[in-house]
Design a protein around this motif. Structure first.
Motif, PDB file in Angstrom:
ATOM      1  N   VAL A  21     -32.638  19.292  18.944  1.00  0.00           N
ATOM      2  CA  VAL A  21     -30.918  18.841  18.228  1.00  0.00           C
ATOM      3  C   VAL A  21     -30.511  18.770  19.987  1.00  0.00           C
ATOM      4  CG1 VAL A  21     -28.765  20.071  17.491  1.00  0.00           C
ATOM      5  CG2 VAL A  21     -30.990  20.486  16.469  1.00  0.00           C
ATOM      6  N   VAL A  22     -30.593  19.507  21.153  1.00  0.00           N
ATOM      7  CA  VAL A  22     -29.668  18.922  21.986  1.00  0.00           C
ATOM      8  C   VAL A  22     -30.091  17.462  22.954  1.00  0.00           C
ATOM      9  CG1 VAL A  22     -29.160  19.468  24.686  1.00  0.00           C
ATOM     10  CG2 VAL A  22     -29.007  21.352  23.206  1.00  0.00           C
ATOM     11  N   VAL A  23     -31.414  17.551  22.427  1.00  0.00           N
ATOM     12  CA  VAL A  23     -31.572  15.842  23.795  1.00  0.00           C
ATOM     13  C   VAL A  23     -31.737  14.989  23.082  1.00  0.00           C
ATOM     14  CG1 VAL A  23     -34.098  14.671  24.515  1.00  0.00           C
ATOM     15  CG2 VAL A  23     -34.103  16.780  24.885  1.00  0.00           C
ATOM     16  N   PRO A  24     -31.996  14.443  21.829  1.00  0.00           N
ATOM     17  CA  PRO A  24     -31.749  13.250  21.200  1.00  0.00           C
ATOM     18  C   PRO A  24     -29.683  13.087  20.318  1.00  0.00           C
ATOM     19  CG  PRO A  24     -32.991  14.883  19.443  1.00  0.00           C
ATOM     20  CD  PRO A  24     -32.519  15.905  20.396  1.00  0.00           C
ATOM     21  N   SER A  25     -28.940  14.364  20.614  1.00  0.00           N
ATOM     22  CA  SER A  25     -27.323  14.353  20.609  1.00  0.00           C
ATOM     23  C   SER A  25     -27.089  14.229  22.044  1.00  0.00           C
ATOM     24  CB  SER A  25     -27.398  15.844  20.053  1.00  0.00           C
ATOM     25  OG  SER A  25     -27.479  15.937  19.181  1.00  0.00           O
ATOM     26  N   ALA A  26     -27.715  14.425  23.115  1.00  0.00           N
ATOM     27  CA  ALA A  26     -27.809  13.731  24.729  1.00  0.00           C
ATOM     28  C   ALA A  26     -27.671  11.725  24.845  1.00  0.00           C
ATOM     29  CB  ALA A  26     -27.561  14.698  24.533  1.00  0.00           C
ATOM     30  N   THR A  27     -28.859  11.794  24.273  1.00  0.00           N
ATOM     31  CA  THR A  27     -29.289  11.159  24.455  1.00  0.00           C
ATOM     32  C   THR A  27     -28.793   9.689  23.281  1.00  0.00           C
ATOM     33  OG1 THR A  27     -31.530  11.687  24.332  1.00  0.00           O
ATOM     34  CG2 THR A  27     -31.316   9.127  23.642  1.00  0.00           C
ATOM     35  N   LEU A  28     -27.771  10.256  22.372  1.00  0.00           N
ATOM     36  CA  LEU A  28     -27.287   9.163  21.505  1.00  0.00           C
ATOM     37  C   LEU A  28     -25.679   8.731  21.548  1.00  0.00           C
ATOM     38  CD1 LEU A  28     -26.088   8.149  18.580  1.00  0.00           C
ATOM     39  CD2 LEU A  28     -25.380  10.309  18.011  1.00  0.00           C
ATOM     40  N   PHE A  29     -25.172   9.704  22.422  1.00  0.00           N
ATOM     41  CA  PHE A  29     -24.220   9.347  22.679  1.00  0.00           C
ATOM     42  C   PHE A  29     -24.565   8.574  24.482  1.00  0.00           C
ATOM     43  CE2 PHE A  29     -20.753  11.038  26.433  1.00  0.00           C
ATOM     44  CZ  PHE A  29     -19.848  10.139  26.251  1.00  0.00           C
ATOM     45  N   ALA A  30     -25.558   8.819  24.851  1.00  0.00           N
ATOM     46  CA  ALA A  30     -26.125   8.266  25.810  1.00  0.00           C
ATOM     47  C   ALA A  30     -26.141   6.309  25.954  1.00  0.00           C
ATOM     48  CB  ALA A  30     -27.480   8.284  26.664  1.00  0.00           C
ATOM     49  N   LEU A  31     -26.515   6.547  24.760  1.00  0.00           N
ATOM     50  CA  LEU A  31     -26.682   5.054  24.424  1.00  0.00           C
ATOM     51  C   LEU A  31     -25.235   4.484  23.890  1.00  0.00           C
ATOM     52  CD1 LEU A  31     -30.194   5.613  22.359  1.00  0.00           C
ATOM     53  CD2 LEU A  31     -29.831   4.567  24.606  1.00  0.00           C
ATOM     54  N   VAL A  32     -25.047   5.795  23.234  1.00  0.00           N
ATOM     55  CA  VAL A  32     -23.534   4.287  22.748  1.00  0.00           C
ATOM     56  C   VAL A  32     -22.782   4.360  23.641  1.00  0.00           C
ATOM     57  CG1 VAL A  32     -21.521   4.945  21.571  1.00  0.00           C
ATOM     58  CG2 VAL A  32     -23.345   5.843  20.291  1.00  0.00           C
ATOM     59  N   GLU A  33     -22.926   5.018  25.149  1.00  0.00           N
ATOM     60  CA  GLU A  33     -21.786   4.636  25.881  1.00  0.00           C
ATOM     61  C   GLU A  33     -22.489   3.550  26.502  1.00  0.00           C
ATOM     62  OE1 GLU A  33     -18.841   4.857  28.824  1.00  0.00           O
ATOM     63  OE2 GLU A  33     -18.660   6.069  26.802  1.00  0.00           O
ATOM     64  N   PHE A  34     -24.269   2.971  26.815  1.00  0.00           N
ATOM     65  CA  PHE A  34     -24.104   2.909  27.436  1.00  0.00           C
ATOM     66  C   PHE A  34     -23.983   1.025  26.761  1.00  0.00           C
ATOM     67  CE2 PHE A  34     -27.863  -0.735  28.785  1.00  0.00           C
ATOM     68  CZ  PHE A  34     -27.525  -0.551  29.950  1.00  0.00           C
ATOM     69  N   PHE A  35     -24.512   1.141  25.619  1.00  0.00           N
ATOM     70  CA  PHE A  35     -24.292   0.030  24.669  1.00  0.00           C
ATOM     71  C   PHE A  35     -23.241  -0.243  24.225  1.00  0.00           C
ATOM     72  CE2 PHE A  35     -29.159   0.629  24.405  1.00  0.00           C
ATOM     73  CZ  PHE A  35     -28.980  -0.425  24.672  1.00  0.00           C
ATOM     74  N   HIS A  36     -21.774  -0.434  25.154  1.00  0.00           N
ATOM     75  CA  HIS A  36     -20.671  -0.392  24.479  1.00  0.00           C
ATOM     76  C   HIS A  36     -20.382  -1.647  23.712  1.00  0.00           C
ATOM     77  CE1 HIS A  36     -16.196  -0.012  24.441  1.00  0.00           C
ATOM     78  NE2 HIS A  36     -16.609   2.049  24.583  1.00  0.00           N
ATOM     79  N   TRP A  37     -19.077  -0.949  22.658  1.00  0.00           N
ATOM     80  CA  TRP A  37     -18.767  -2.466  21.930  1.00  0.00           C
ATOM     81  C   TRP A  37     -17.712  -3.180  22.788  1.00  0.00           C
ATOM     82  CZ3 TRP A  37     -14.035  -4.328  19.756  1.00  0.00           C
ATOM     83  CH2 TRP A  37     -14.091  -5.277  18.853  1.00  0.00           C
ATOM     84  N   PRO A  38     -17.740  -4.656  23.146  1.00  0.00           N
ATOM     85  CA  PRO A  38     -17.853  -5.014  22.580  1.00  0.00           C
ATOM     86  C   PRO A  38     -19.438  -6.121  23.411  1.00  0.00           C
ATOM     87  CG  PRO A  38     -16.189  -6.601  23.834  1.00  0.00           C
ATOM     88  CD  PRO A  38     -16.567  -5.006  23.798  1.00  0.00           C
ATOM     89  N   LEU A  39     -20.812  -6.162  23.168  1.00  0.00           N
ATOM     90  CA  LEU A  39     -22.096  -6.107  24.064  1.00  0.00           C
ATOM     91  C   LEU A  39     -21.815  -7.365  24.560  1.00  0.00           C
ATOM     92  CD1 LEU A  39     -24.870  -5.284  21.562  1.00  0.00           C
ATOM     93  CD2 LEU A  39     -24.350  -4.233  23.366  1.00  0.00           C
ATOM     94  N   SER A  40     -22.208  -7.131  25.993  1.00  0.00           N
ATOM     95  CA  SER A  40     -22.185  -8.311  26.320  1.00  0.00           C
ATOM     96  C   SER A  40     -23.792  -8.701  27.130  1.00  0.00           C
ATOM     97  CB  SER A  40     -21.164  -8.424  28.157  1.00  0.00           C
ATOM     98  OG  SER A  40     -21.508  -7.317  28.726  1.00  0.00           O
ATOM     99  N   GLU A  41     -23.984 -10.122  28.004  1.00  0.00           N
ATOM    100  CA  GLU A  41     -24.716 -10.241  28.794  1.00  0.00           C
ATOM    101  C   GLU A  41     -25.439  -9.396  29.629  1.00  0.00           C
ATOM    102  OE1 GLU A  41     -25.031 -14.115  29.537  1.00  0.00           O
ATOM    103  OE2 GLU A  41     -24.997 -14.960  27.489  1.00  0.00           O
ATOM    104  N   GLN A  42     -24.194  -8.959  30.306  1.00  0.00           N
ATOM    105  CA  GLN A  42     -24.642  -7.523  31.208  1.00  0.00           C
ATOM    106  C   GLN A  42     -25.095  -6.944  31.141  1.00  0.00           C
ATOM    107  OE1 GLN A  42     -23.399  -8.981  34.787  1.00  0.00           O
ATOM    108  NE2 GLN A  42     -24.182  -6.965  35.888  1.00  0.00           N
ATOM    109  N   THR A  43     -25.306  -6.359  29.795  1.00  0.00           N
ATOM    110  CA  THR A  43     -25.604  -5.281  29.547  1.00  0.00           C
ATOM    111  C   THR A  43     -26.879  -4.957  29.656  1.00  0.00           C
ATOM    112  OG1 THR A  43     -23.529  -4.489  27.776  1.00  0.00           O
ATOM    113  CG2 THR A  43     -25.948  -3.666  27.439  1.00  0.00           C
ATOM    114  N   PHE A  44     -27.537  -6.184  29.520  1.00  0.00           N
ATOM    115  CA  PHE A  44     -28.866  -6.780  29.647  1.00  0.00           C
ATOM    116  C   PHE A  44     -29.168  -7.422  30.977  1.00  0.00           C
ATOM    117  CE2 PHE A  44     -27.916  -6.681  25.369  1.00  0.00           C
ATOM    118  CZ  PHE A  44     -28.383  -5.622  24.532  1.00  0.00           C
ATOM    119  N   ALA A  45     -28.623  -7.627  31.495  1.00  0.00           N
ATOM    120  CA  ALA A  45     -28.878  -7.798  33.431  1.00  0.00           C
ATOM    121  C   ALA A  45     -29.739  -6.568  34.378  1.00  0.00           C
ATOM    122  CB  ALA A  45     -27.876  -8.497  33.807  1.00  0.00           C
TER     123      ALA A  45
END
Length: 381
Positions: free
Chosen positions: A99-123
């Motif tokens: 439970v803990v690992v998926p929950s923390a991973t979800l927050f990390a992904l949401v924080e990294f791929f923040h809206w709105p997405l930009s080209e800098q996100t994948f650089a």
């Protein structure tokens, strides 16, 4: 054996650690965070951020659901406090790695791929790597803190359980020592006192048979009867001492009652005037036993120190209390020799009265005599 009661209640902590405050405070500072971040944002972003903060009120009951409700606000707005609190709560309330690992991973992904997405996100550059590390740390930090908090609570509970176990073992050890001491005391009483009283009874029986003096024969018979009765009571007490540790309800019967007082006064050999009017109400067995022992001890002391004095015994009902008064006048002649005594009898009577919720006083009278007075409540024992 004594049984263990419920564990003692923990003392209340300071006001700033009250459960209601600990539940409300994260919601308040998350609302402030949402208000500051979404100050110029569209209404729907403000709505998502507010929903994330308010959902924290149910985080302890539904930690995973609340975490999911904070994700939209974290995705469309740059809020941190609500999702961080939600991740911490998931780790503290649902410590399973699944439970803990998926929950923390979800927050990390949401924080990294923040809206709105930009080209800098994948650089592939240093800034992107630092931002990824930041996102991971934002999720891993509260998750680790929540697990540590959960572990600390479990250790505290375990320590409290171990402490209660040690206290329980200490009580059991003390009870075993007490049982052993009772057994030793019972053996000493039987070996010493019983032997001496048996010799007294045998000698009195021999004197009763051999003497031609009727008065001496009557005295010897009284001595023998008292010795036999003392042996019977001693054997009962020895049996109680040997079994009371294993059987708390070991009987003390047959025990003397108020109805036995006239015989006790007659057999004392004293010139006694008795006024026994305990009333028609039934008194508890412990109260009657205490009253009998009070009269018995007082008459024994009078026999030791003032055998020629006049004695007044009075037992009366005073409302819901039983009053016992034993008083002797000033003796005409002080006995040259008295039996040894250490004053333990009156101390024991006073303790017996206090255990029943009553009182006992003893002391000399202005006329030169001595008086013992006990007040025993009807609710005793």
């Amino acid at each position: 054996m004594s049984t263990d009661g419920p564990p003692p209640a923990r003392p209340a902590g300071p006001w700033y650690t009250a459960p209601w405050l600990m539940l409300l405070l994260p919601t308040l500072y998350s609302l402030v965070d949402a208000a500051l971040v979404a100050r110029d944002a569209p209404w729907w972003q403000v709505l998502f951020s507010t929903l994330a903060a308010v959902a924290l009120l149910w985080r302890r009951r539904f930690p995973v659901t609340v975490l999911l409700l904070t994700m939209p606000g974290s995705y469309v707005d740059d809020i941190w406090l609500a999702p961080i609190t939600a991740v911490y709560t998931v780790a503290a309330e649902r410590p399973s790695p699944r439970v803990v690992v998926p929950s923390a991973t979800l927050f990390a992904l949401v924080e990294f791929f923040h809206w709105p997405l930009s080209e800098q996100t994948f650089a592939l550059n240093r800034d992107t790597a630092l931002y990824a590390i930041q996102s991971v740390m934002l999720a891993a930090g509260p998750a680790a803190t929540g697990l540590l908090s959960r572990t600390r609570r479990e250790l505290a509970a375990r320590l409290d359980e171990l402490t209660r176990g040690q206290e329980r073992e200490s009580r059991l050890l003390a009870e075993r020592v007490l049982i052993s001491e009772r057994g030793r005391l019972a053996r000493e009483m039987h070996d010493v006192v019983s032997h001496q009283v048996s010799l007294i009874s045998i000698q009195a029986g021999a004197l009763q048979v051999s003497t031609a003096d009727p008065a001496a024969a009557a005295t010897a018979r009284t001595i023998r009867e008292l010795s036999v009765r003392t042996l019977e009571e001693l054997r009962q007490m020895v049996g109680v001492l040997r079994t009371s540790g294993l059987r708390p309800d070991a009987p003390l019967a047959p025990q003397p009652r108020l109805a036995d007082l006239p015989q006790l006064i007659r057999e004392s050999g004293l010139t006694a005037e008795a006024e026994l009017a305990p009333g028609d109400r039934p008194w508890p067995e412990a109260v009657e036993r205490a009253a009998y022992r009070t009269v018995q001890e007082a008459l024994t002391n009078i026999t030791k120190y003032a055998p020629e004095a006049a004695v007044h015994v009075r037992v009366s009902a005073r409302g819901r209390r039983l009053r016992v008064e034993v008083r002797n006048d000033a003796p005409p002649v002080r006995p040259a020799e008295t039996l040894p005594g250490g004053g333990h009898g009156l101390v024991g009577l006073r303790e017996r009265a206090q255990l029943l919720g009553g009182t006992l006083t003893a002391g000399p009278t202005p006329e030169g005599g001595f008086e013992v007075r006990a007040d025993l409540p009807a609710g005793g024992g």
